[in-house]
Design an enzyme around this catalytic site. Structure first.
Site, PDB file in Angstrom:
ATOM      1  N   CYS A   1       0.873  -1.283   0.008  1.00 32.10           N
ATOM      2  CA  CYS A   1      -0.096  -0.010  -0.202  1.00 32.10           C
ATOM      3  C   CYS A   1       1.128   1.071   0.008  1.00 32.10           C
ATOM      4  CB  CYS A   1      -0.964  -0.051   1.333  1.00 32.10           C
ATOM      5  SG  CYS A   1      -2.022  -1.458   1.651  1.00 32.10           S
TER       6      CYS A   1
ATOM      7  N   HIS B   1      18.560 -37.444  -7.091  1.00 30.95           N
ATOM      8  CA  HIS B   1      17.633 -37.859  -5.844  1.00 30.95           C
ATOM      9  C   HIS B   1      16.315 -37.454  -5.997  1.00 30.95           C
ATOM     10  CE1 HIS B   1      21.408 -38.654  -4.040  1.00 30.95           C
ATOM     11  NE2 HIS B   1      21.917 -37.467  -4.320  1.00 30.95           N
TER      12      HIS B   1
ATOM     13  N   GLU C   1       8.793 -14.677 -10.990  1.00 30.33           N
ATOM     14  CA  GLU C   1       8.167 -13.303 -10.658  1.00 30.33           C
ATOM     15  C   GLU C   1       7.585 -12.488 -11.977  1.00 30.33           C
ATOM     16  OE1 GLU C   1      10.341 -11.275  -7.313  1.00 30.33           O
ATOM     17  OE2 GLU C   1      11.687 -11.733  -8.740  1.00 30.33           O
TER      18      GLU C   1
ATOM     19  N   ASN D   1      -1.883   2.499   5.939  1.00 32.50           N
ATOM     20  CA  ASN D   1      -0.880   1.310   5.405  1.00 32.50           C
ATOM     21  C   ASN D   1      -0.662   0.466   6.497  1.00 32.50           C
ATOM     22  OD1 ASN D   1      -0.453   2.547   2.951  1.00 32.50           O
ATOM     23  ND2 ASN D   1       1.520   2.888   3.203  1.00 32.50           N
ATOM     24  N   GLY D   2      -0.331  -0.566   6.687  1.00 36.73           N
ATOM     25  CA  GLY D   2      -0.193  -1.658   7.640  1.00 36.73           C
ATOM     26  C   GLY D   2      -1.365  -2.576   7.993  1.00 36.73           C
TER      27      GLY D   2
ATOM     28  N   TRP E   1      -2.712  -2.796  -1.467  1.00 34.66           N
ATOM     29  CA  TRP E   1      -2.275  -4.355  -1.693  1.00 34.66           C
ATOM     30  C   TRP E   1      -3.395  -5.066  -0.603  1.00 34.66           C
ATOM     31  CZ3 TRP E   1      -0.076  -8.435   0.373  1.00 34.66           C
ATOM     32  CH2 TRP E   1       0.445  -9.435  -0.430  1.00 34.66           C
TER      33      TRP E   1
ATOM     34  N   GLU F   1      18.065 -17.751  -7.420  1.00 36.04           N
ATOM     35  CA  GLU F   1      17.881 -16.298  -7.787  1.00 36.04           C
ATOM     36  C   GLU F   1      17.195 -16.271  -9.354  1.00 36.04           C
ATOM     37  OE1 GLU F   1      17.091 -13.695  -6.249  1.00 36.04           O
ATOM     38  OE2 GLU F   1      17.400 -12.088  -7.563  1.00 36.04           O
TER      39      GLU F   1
ATOM     40  N   LYS G   1       6.579  -4.447  -4.130  1.00 33.23           N
ATOM     41  CA  LYS G   1       8.136  -4.070  -4.128  1.00 33.23           C
ATOM     42  C   LYS G   1       8.488  -4.191  -2.479  1.00 33.23           C
ATOM     43  CE  LYS G   1      11.958  -2.912  -5.450  1.00 33.23           C
ATOM     44  NZ  LYS G   1      12.808  -4.098  -6.058  1.00 33.23           N
TER      45      LYS G   1
ATOM     46  N   LYS H   1      13.433 -14.984 -10.498  1.00 28.74           N
ATOM     47  CA  LYS H   1      13.274 -13.815 -11.286  1.00 28.74           C
ATOM     48  C   LYS H   1      12.422 -14.367 -12.440  1.00 28.74           C
ATOM     49  CE  LYS H   1      14.599 -11.348  -9.593  1.00 28.74           C
ATOM     50  NZ  LYS H   1      15.188 -10.833  -8.557  1.00 28.74           N
TER      51      LYS H   1
ATOM     52  N   ARG I   1       5.115   0.007  -6.066  1.00 27.00           N
ATOM     53  CA  ARG I   1       5.167  -0.670  -5.048  1.00 27.00           C
ATOM     54  C   ARG I   1       4.439  -1.752  -5.012  1.00 27.00           C
ATOM     55  NH1 ARG I   1       6.536   2.618  -0.080  1.00 27.00           N
ATOM     56  NH2 ARG I   1       4.966   1.607   0.973  1.00 27.00           N
TER      57      ARG I   1
HETATM   58  C1  F6R Z   1      12.520 -10.515  -5.749  1.00 31.49           C
HETATM   59  C2  F6R Z   1      12.337  -9.591  -4.660  1.00 31.49           C
HETATM   60  C3  F6R Z   1      12.017 -10.003  -3.494  1.00 31.49           C
HETATM   61  C4  F6R Z   1      12.408  -9.305  -2.209  1.00 31.49           C
HETATM   62  C5  F6R Z   1      12.027  -9.587  -0.950  1.00 31.49           C
HETATM   63  C6  F6R Z   1      12.797  -8.795   0.267  1.00 31.49           C
HETATM   64  O1  F6R Z   1      12.950 -10.095  -7.046  1.00 31.49           O
HETATM   65  O2  F6R Z   1      12.275  -8.477  -4.946  1.00 31.49           O
HETATM   66  O3  F6R Z   1      11.907 -11.328  -3.329  1.00 31.49           O
HETATM   67  O4  F6R Z   1      14.020  -9.519  -2.239  1.00 31.49           O
HETATM   68  O5  F6R Z   1      10.659  -9.283  -0.973  1.00 31.49           O
HETATM   69  O6  F6R Z   1      12.749  -7.574   0.109  1.00 31.49           O
HETATM   70  P1  F6R Z   1      13.789  -6.613   0.811  1.00 31.49           P
HETATM   71  O7  F6R Z   1      15.084  -7.113   0.377  1.00 31.49           O
HETATM   72  O8  F6R Z   1      13.269  -5.222   0.715  1.00 31.49           O
HETATM   73  O9  F6R Z   1      13.844  -7.155   2.165  1.00 31.49           O
END
Ligand code: F6R
Length: 605
Positions: free
Chosen positions: A2, A504, A488, A100-101, A75, A481, A600, A485, A27
């Protein structure tokens, strides 16, 4: 997650609120709304599900005019995305709030309010706030007093902005746990959950602290904390904090991938001086304690967690410091042992991730004595709540999928591992290590030149339903990772395995429809991964190899990576995997910067 933007200006605020919401879109959200106090002292509100552009069209088509207003991107947590659940929420058409929260005790509060005759129109936790304000106004002299009187009743986290139609010159905001910043210029004053929401004329800001409640009018700003007036410092907003633009790129993610050589150079310049690594970074009083560390615990989520997994290997291999890495959301609910002379590291791009902050709080209660934040946001809760901090200096990351923040995290970890090794007099290869570190920006630029080849090679992958990533050692975490990516932004199901684990279980999945991405640098386990590749090929699997060796069967798709010192190769190999995910998502026509369901900064549990 949010986002809030609220403000008071001399002209119509609705357009400024919409612009602020557009800047907060990155966000992640699913609905949006705004409320303004009109000149006849009534509150008018507009809401919409979907993109801010839809709200913008509604606002444009209707008479939504006033000089004071609040706006929000939601959100969904409590209740599905709908106009009823979208903020602002109103009570008796007199008060409106955005929040927010999460209000954790909202059910109890709601029951009490319903018993008093309050009617709820949404499924949200947030709506209790506005009815509580209405209730408190029966015995308060102002909205400012009412908000101060309700916050002690709230459990959980909030950043909130409230308006009262009878005082159209005052906005009241409050925070606990969720960020809220006040932006100032000569004739405008705004409050927002992120500096990026402010327009270019806002050059100064005030970061509110937990339990602050502020009354904002055109000429006066009063911040109270637990009944006392607190003068919070005014900060300048730097160029890279607001007004982020895509420049000539179509997507922020693409821009941020290409910014990596500069971001890493900036980072190296910040921490490697003529006097060596981190020479002026840690307070003198802490340097001795740092050099005596015997154990490191790291907590993080998502990509930050993947960076931490690689850090563990570096800390143990180069600095001989034992290290354990945990997912923050697991660590916070587990009873664990605090090792002697340990350093607790919390790593987060945003510094606002709820689970990481809670894990830090849990670590303090468990008895960890020293904590270090590795973070991309100087003003974040994480930085405030830890003893020491290393900023990753990646610059604002707008794309939801992390790219430059991830490689910056890896670079900080690598520098830290070398620093610990130096402090413990373990480096016989100090010059070679420093040399490798300094090569990073150029090597990253080289990796970026692979883009046309990657774009061409990965085209068939856009049709895949599933994808497997494999690697060994550090490259297992790079595979994790890479898979994250791809998931996502392309919505292709992807899993990563340590290559040795294939037989395995996961090898049962291999057929001619399952692409297998292999990260295989020319190192001492190359022959092992070559065997894994053969096992996949023997079962008809399609193999895509990223390697600086050409010692592979010609029938494979090979993306040739320039040879690089093994110390830095995990950072280098991140780039082609980011490009792979980007180009597949592009082919699929997905919303790359704001993938579905994602936020985000994950500020709620
Ligand atoms: C992946 C991504 C998320 C963040 C995760 C932690 O591309 O962006 O998996 O890495 O939500 O976020 P931070 O690093 O802000 O704690």
């Amino acid at each position: 997650m949010c986002g809030i933007i609220a403000g008071i200006i001399n002209t119509n605020i609705a357009d400024s609120l919409i612009e602020g919401l557009e800047r907060l879109e990155y966000r992640g959200y699913d609905s949006s709304g705004l409320a303004v106090i009109k000149s006849d002292q009534s509150i008018i509100h507009r809401k919409s599900v979907g993109k801010v552009s839809e709200l913008k069209a509604i606002v444009k088509a209707s008479k939504t005019e006033g000089q004071i207003g609040i706006a929000h991107t939601r959100w969904a947590t409590h209740g599905k995305p709908s106009t009823l659940n979208a903020h602002p929420h109103l009570s008796h058409d007199c008060f409106a709030i955005v929040h927010n929260g999460i209000i954790e005790n909202y059910e109890t509060l709601k029951e009490e309010l319903i018993a008093e005759g309050y009617e709820f129109s949404s499924e949200t936790d947030s709506e209790v706030l506005v009815h509580l304000i209405h209730q408190a106004m029966q015995s308060s002299s102002s909205l400012f007093d009412a908000v101060q009187s309700i916050t002690p009743k709230l459990e959980g986290s909030y950043a909130l902005a409230a308006i009262d139609k009878s005082t159209p010159d005052t906005l009241v905001v409050a925070r606990r746990g969720s960020p809220l910043i006040i932006g100032l210029s000569d004739d405008q004053i705004f409050a927002a959950s992120d500096v990026i929401a402010f327009n270019e004329t806002i050059e100064q800001c005030i970061y509110l602290e937990d339990e602050d409640v502020a009354a904002i009018s055109k000429n006066l700003l009063t911040v109270m904390n637990n009944g006392e007036i607190i003068p919070r410092p005014i900060n300048s907003i730097s160029g890279d904090e607001n007004g982020a633009s895509k420049g000539s790129y179509t997507h922020f993610m693409h821009k941020e991938i290409h910014e990596q050589p500069q971001a890493i150079q900036r980072l190296i310049d910040a921490y490697l001086t003529d006097k060596g690594l981190f020479s002026n970074t840690f307070p003198v009083a802490d340097q001795l304690a740092i050099s005596r560390i015997k154990n490191i615990t790291i907590v993080a989520c998502g990509s930050s967690y993947h960076a931490a997994l690689i850090a563990k290997l570096w800390f143990e291999a180069y600095a001989e410091i034992q290290c354990q890495v945990e997912i923050a959301s697991e660590f916070r609910y587990r009873k664990s042992i605090v090792p002697k002379r340990s350093l607790f590291i919390a790593i987060s791009q945003s510094g606002e991730t709820a689970d990481t902050l809670a894990a830090l709080g849990h670590a303090k209660k468990l008895g960890y004595k020293k904590s270090l934040a590795i973070c991309n946001s100087n003003h974040s809760s994480l930085v405030r709540e830890t003893d020491l901090c290393l900023l990753t200096h990646a610059g604002k990351e707008i794309s939801v999928a992390s790219t430059k923040a991830f490689t910056s995290q890896l670079t900080v970890f690598l520098m830290l591992a070398i620093y610990f090794a130096q402090k413990r007099k373990l480096t016989t290869k100090n010059d070679t290590m420093m040399d490798a570190l300094k090569q990073l920006p150029d090597q990253l630029s080289d990796a970026l030149t692979l883009e046309p080849l990657i774009e061409k090679t990965v085209t068939p992958l856009a049709k895949a339903k599933n994808c497997l990533f494999i690697g060994r050692g550090e490259m297992h975490s790079i595979a994790m990772e890479g898979a994250l990516k791809l998931k996502e932004i392309s919505y292709i199901h992807a899993e990563a395995y340590a290559a040795g684990e294939l037989k395995h279980g996961p090898i049962a999945l291999i057929d001619d429809k399952l692409p297998v991405i292999v990260i295989a640098p020319n190192n001492d386990v190359l022959s092992k991964i070559q065997s894994n590749i053969n096992e996949v090929k023997a079962r008809g699997g399609q193999v895509y190899i990223f390697s600086d060796s050409d010692d592979f069967d010609q029938a494979n798709s090979l993306i040739p990576i320039a040879p690089a010192p093994s110390l830095i190769s995990p950072i280098i190999y991140s780039i082609p995997l980011q490009l792979l995910a980007y180009h597949i998502a592009l082919l699929k026509g997905n919303d790359i910067d704001q993938p579905r369901n994602l936020a985000k900064s994950v500020t709620v549990e």
